[in-house]
Design a protein around this motif. Sequence first.
Motif, PDB file in Angstrom:
ATOM      1  N   GLY A 364       0.790  -1.227   0.000  1.00 52.32           N
ATOM      2  CA  GLY A 364       0.000   0.000   0.000  1.00 52.32           C
ATOM      3  C   GLY A 364       0.821   1.275   0.000  1.00 52.32           C
ATOM      4  N   ALA A 365       2.160   1.161   0.124  1.00 55.64           N
ATOM      5  CA  ALA A 365       2.977   2.371   0.234  1.00 55.64           C
ATOM      6  C   ALA A 365       4.133   2.427  -0.744  1.00 55.64           C
ATOM      7  N   VAL A 366       4.724   1.298  -1.102  1.00 59.56           N
ATOM      8  CA  VAL A 366       5.934   1.278  -1.935  1.00 59.56           C
ATOM      9  C   VAL A 366       5.548   0.948  -3.370  1.00 59.56           C
ATOM     10  N   PHE A 367       5.721   1.947  -4.255  1.00 63.04           N
ATOM     11  CA  PHE A 367       5.335   1.784  -5.654  1.00 63.04           C
ATOM     12  C   PHE A 367       6.500   1.865  -6.622  1.00 63.04           C
ATOM     13  N   ASP A 368       7.632   2.393  -6.176  1.00 62.48           N
ATOM     14  CA  ASP A 368       8.788   2.477  -7.064  1.00 62.48           C
ATOM     15  C   ASP A 368      10.060   2.467  -6.215  1.00 62.48           C
ATOM     16  N   ILE A 369      11.198   2.588  -6.889  1.00 65.60           N
ATOM     17  CA  ILE A 369      12.482   2.496  -6.212  1.00 65.60           C
ATOM     18  C   ILE A 369      12.699   3.664  -5.245  1.00 65.60           C
ATOM     19  N   ARG A 370      12.122   4.814  -5.544  1.00 62.40           N
ATOM     20  CA  ARG A 370      12.274   5.958  -4.639  1.00 62.40           C
ATOM     21  C   ARG A 370      11.540   5.709  -3.322  1.00 62.40           C
ATOM     22  N   ASP A 371      10.335   5.136  -3.422  1.00 63.09           N
ATOM     23  CA  ASP A 371       9.606   4.782  -2.200  1.00 63.09           C
ATOM     24  C   ASP A 371      10.383   3.769  -1.377  1.00 63.09           C
ATOM     25  N   TRP A 385      20.719   3.329  13.638  1.00 63.58           N
ATOM     26  CA  TRP A 385      21.151   4.554  14.303  1.00 63.58           C
ATOM     27  C   TRP A 385      20.297   4.913  15.509  1.00 63.58           C
ATOM     28  N   LYS A 386      19.238   4.133  15.762  1.00 64.05           N
ATOM     29  CA  LYS A 386      18.391   4.330  16.946  1.00 64.05           C
ATOM     30  C   LYS A 386      17.801   5.737  17.010  1.00 64.05           C
ATOM     31  N   ALA A 387      17.449   6.282  15.874  1.00 57.99           N
ATOM     32  CA  ALA A 387      16.866   7.623  15.826  1.00 57.99           C
ATOM     33  C   ALA A 387      15.461   7.604  16.429  1.00 57.99           C
ATOM     34  N   PRO A 388      15.031   8.679  17.066  1.00 56.76           N
ATOM     35  CA  PRO A 388      13.652   8.752  17.562  1.00 56.76           C
ATOM     36  C   PRO A 388      12.651   8.668  16.413  1.00 56.76           C
ATOM     37  N   SER A 389      11.489   8.084  16.702  1.00 55.53           N
ATOM     38  CA  SER A 389      10.483   7.897  15.657  1.00 55.53           C
ATOM     39  C   SER A 389      10.049   9.220  15.043  1.00 55.53           C
ATOM     40  N   TRP A 390       9.943  10.270  15.867  1.00 56.37           N
ATOM     41  CA  TRP A 390       9.429  11.533  15.333  1.00 56.37           C
ATOM     42  C   TRP A 390      10.383  12.131  14.302  1.00 56.37           C
ATOM     43  N   ILE A 391      11.685  11.882  14.456  1.00 53.62           N
ATOM     44  CA  ILE A 391      12.631  12.364  13.442  1.00 53.62           C
ATOM     45  C   ILE A 391      12.409  11.640  12.122  1.00 53.62           C
ATOM     46  N   VAL A 392      12.199  10.334  12.179  1.00 56.68           N
ATOM     47  CA  VAL A 392      11.939   9.551  10.968  1.00 56.68           C
ATOM     48  C   VAL A 392      10.645  10.015  10.302  1.00 56.68           C
ATOM     49  N   VAL A 393       9.635  10.330  11.100  1.00 54.19           N
ATOM     50  CA  VAL A 393       8.373  10.820  10.543  1.00 54.19           C
ATOM     51  C   VAL A 393       8.596  12.133   9.790  1.00 54.19           C
ATOM     52  N   ILE A 394       9.303  13.064  10.403  1.00 53.34           N
ATOM     53  CA  ILE A 394       9.544  14.367   9.764  1.00 53.34           C
ATOM     54  C   ILE A 394      10.334  14.205   8.472  1.00 53.34           C
ATOM     55  N   LEU A 395      11.398  13.411   8.508  1.00 53.40           N
ATOM     56  CA  LEU A 395      12.239  13.237   7.320  1.00 53.40           C
ATOM     57  C   LEU A 395      11.489  12.530   6.202  1.00 53.40           C
ATOM     58  N   SER A 396      10.730  11.501   6.525  1.00 50.27           N
ATOM     59  CA  SER A 396      10.009  10.762   5.488  1.00 50.27           C
ATOM     60  C   SER A 396       8.888  11.609   4.891  1.00 50.27           C
ATOM     61  N   ALA A 397       8.161  12.350   5.740  1.00 51.38           N
ATOM     62  CA  ALA A 397       7.119  13.219   5.223  1.00 51.38           C
ATOM     63  C   ALA A 397       7.709  14.297   4.323  1.00 51.38           C
ATOM     64  N   ALA A 398       8.841  14.884   4.737  1.00 52.11           N
ATOM     65  CA  ALA A 398       9.487  15.896   3.910  1.00 52.11           C
ATOM     66  C   ALA A 398       9.967  15.312   2.596  1.00 52.11           C
ATOM     67  N   ALA A 399      10.537  14.104   2.637  1.00 50.12           N
ATOM     68  CA  ALA A 399      10.997  13.471   1.399  1.00 50.12           C
ATOM     69  C   ALA A 399       9.828  13.178   0.475  1.00 50.12           C
ATOM     70  N   GLY A 400       8.713  12.715   1.028  1.00 53.07           N
ATOM     71  CA  GLY A 400       7.543  12.467   0.200  1.00 53.07           C
ATOM     72  C   GLY A 400       7.011  13.733  -0.449  1.00 53.07           C
ATOM     73  N   GLY A 401       6.945  14.826   0.337  1.00 54.98           N
ATOM     74  CA  GLY A 401       6.491  16.097  -0.229  1.00 54.98           C
ATOM     75  C   GLY A 401       7.412  16.624  -1.299  1.00 54.98           C
ATOM     76  N   LEU A 402       8.727  16.477  -1.096  1.00 58.49           N
ATOM     77  CA  LEU A 402       9.697  16.959  -2.072  1.00 58.49           C
ATOM     78  C   LEU A 402       9.612  16.173  -3.378  1.00 58.49           C
ATOM     79  N   LEU A 403       9.540  14.855  -3.280  1.00 58.22           N
ATOM     80  CA  LEU A 403       9.474  14.038  -4.498  1.00 58.22           C
ATOM     81  C   LEU A 403       8.199  14.283  -5.272  1.00 58.22           C
ATOM     82  N   ALA A 404       7.123  14.650  -4.589  1.00 60.84           N
ATOM     83  CA  ALA A 404       5.864  14.904  -5.291  1.00 60.84           C
ATOM     84  C   ALA A 404       5.910  16.162  -6.144  1.00 60.84           C
ATOM     85  N   THR A 405       6.861  17.044  -5.891  1.00 61.19           N
ATOM     86  CA  THR A 405       6.924  18.314  -6.624  1.00 61.19           C
ATOM     87  C   THR A 405       7.996  18.322  -7.715  1.00 61.19           C
ATOM     88  N   VAL A 406       8.766  17.246  -7.839  1.00 63.69           N
ATOM     89  CA  VAL A 406       9.834  17.205  -8.864  1.00 63.69           C
ATOM     90  C   VAL A 406       9.471  16.249  -9.979  1.00 63.69           C
TER      91      VAL A 406
END
Length: 406
Positions: A364-371, A385-406
């Motif tokens: 339901g989420a991975v459709f191509d190599i970028r995903d 790297w044991k990063a906090p979940s909220w950091i992963v959420v912010i980075l993934s949401a930002a990456a998704g928004g960026l890829l949608a505009t290019v």
Amino acid sequence: MPPKSAAIAAAPASSAWSIFWIFLRLGLTSFGGPIAHLGYYRNEFVLRRAWLDEARYGDLVALCQFLPGPASTQVSFSLGVLRGGGLAGGLAAWLGFTLPSALLMFSFALGAAHLAGPSAAGVVHGLKLVAVAVVAQAVWGMARTLTPDRQRIAIALVAIGIVVMADGPAGQLTAIAVGALAGHRLCRGTVAQPVGQLSMPVSRRAGWAALVLFALLLLALPLLAGLAAYRPLTLFDAFYRSGALVFGGGHVVLPMLQAETVATGWVSSETFLAGYGLAQALPGPVFAFAAFLGAQAGMTAGAPAGAALALLGLFLPGLLLVYGTLPFWDSFRRHAAARRAMMGANAAVVGILAAALYHPVWTGAVFDIRDAAIALGGFMLLAVWKAPSWIVVILSAAAGGLLATV
């Protein structure tokens, strides 16, 4: 001079109001998921406030990890029962810890319908990729802990086969039951004797009443929902059954709720995964995700009512079970057969969650190599790297928004 444990046990009870405020602060600041919550509780109530000692806290955690339901929430509820002298303290602790994340998830449910445009769609898609990373990390960690030998690996593989062949709640329940039976037969010689002792201010009569109510609701709600065809009752039944079958940790609720809400058409798969991804960035219990789903499913009949029913339905069975078990835990936990059955059920849960990682989470989420790259990056941040979940959420949401505009 009396021992420290006796002094702690004799400490005066706190009011429900003061317990609520203590847990409300924790609900606003406890990021990191169930395991992190247990660390916050230890620092707050064992080291700082001395509500109980290390031995009693460890025994309480063992009880809540043994039972179905959200373990960290059950621990907070039990701490409230202990300090408040009964049920009122437990409910105050549960409400304080749950309220912040529940309100945030409810707000997101109301605002999700207004998100529009490529960037917003990309952010939502990024949240779906968070779910891939989080569930993959959960499967990885749970497999190492709950399937450490060939017997339990085999149980997990059989569970995968069962849920693939029989999709939905029936397949999941069958897999857990088969796992419990197999664990009882196969997990001999691997169960250590428990240590410590847990005494709580709950009478055996109150415990039996809670356990009987748990069983009555589990059996009666599906019958009543089928006969009455009343949407709020059907909604409450779906979430109650999901909460009653969550063995092994909060993330296991994902396949349970997916079968009850997505498969029934109440919530789309895209909306479900986006909401679950966002839930990882919030403090408090993962089960607050129910407020989001309940609001979405209850849009036609009232989002606030849907959110409240879903929250109550998902949390109630775990709270009834832990309240009902508190007076009997010291004797019950010494039965090796019960512990072996739970080991098998937990191994089956690993298989159920692994199957859900592929469908619906990955499909339901991975459709191509970028995903795939974003999901893999999130997994590496969490697991390596044991990063906090909220950091992963912010980075993934930002990456998704960026890829949608290019």
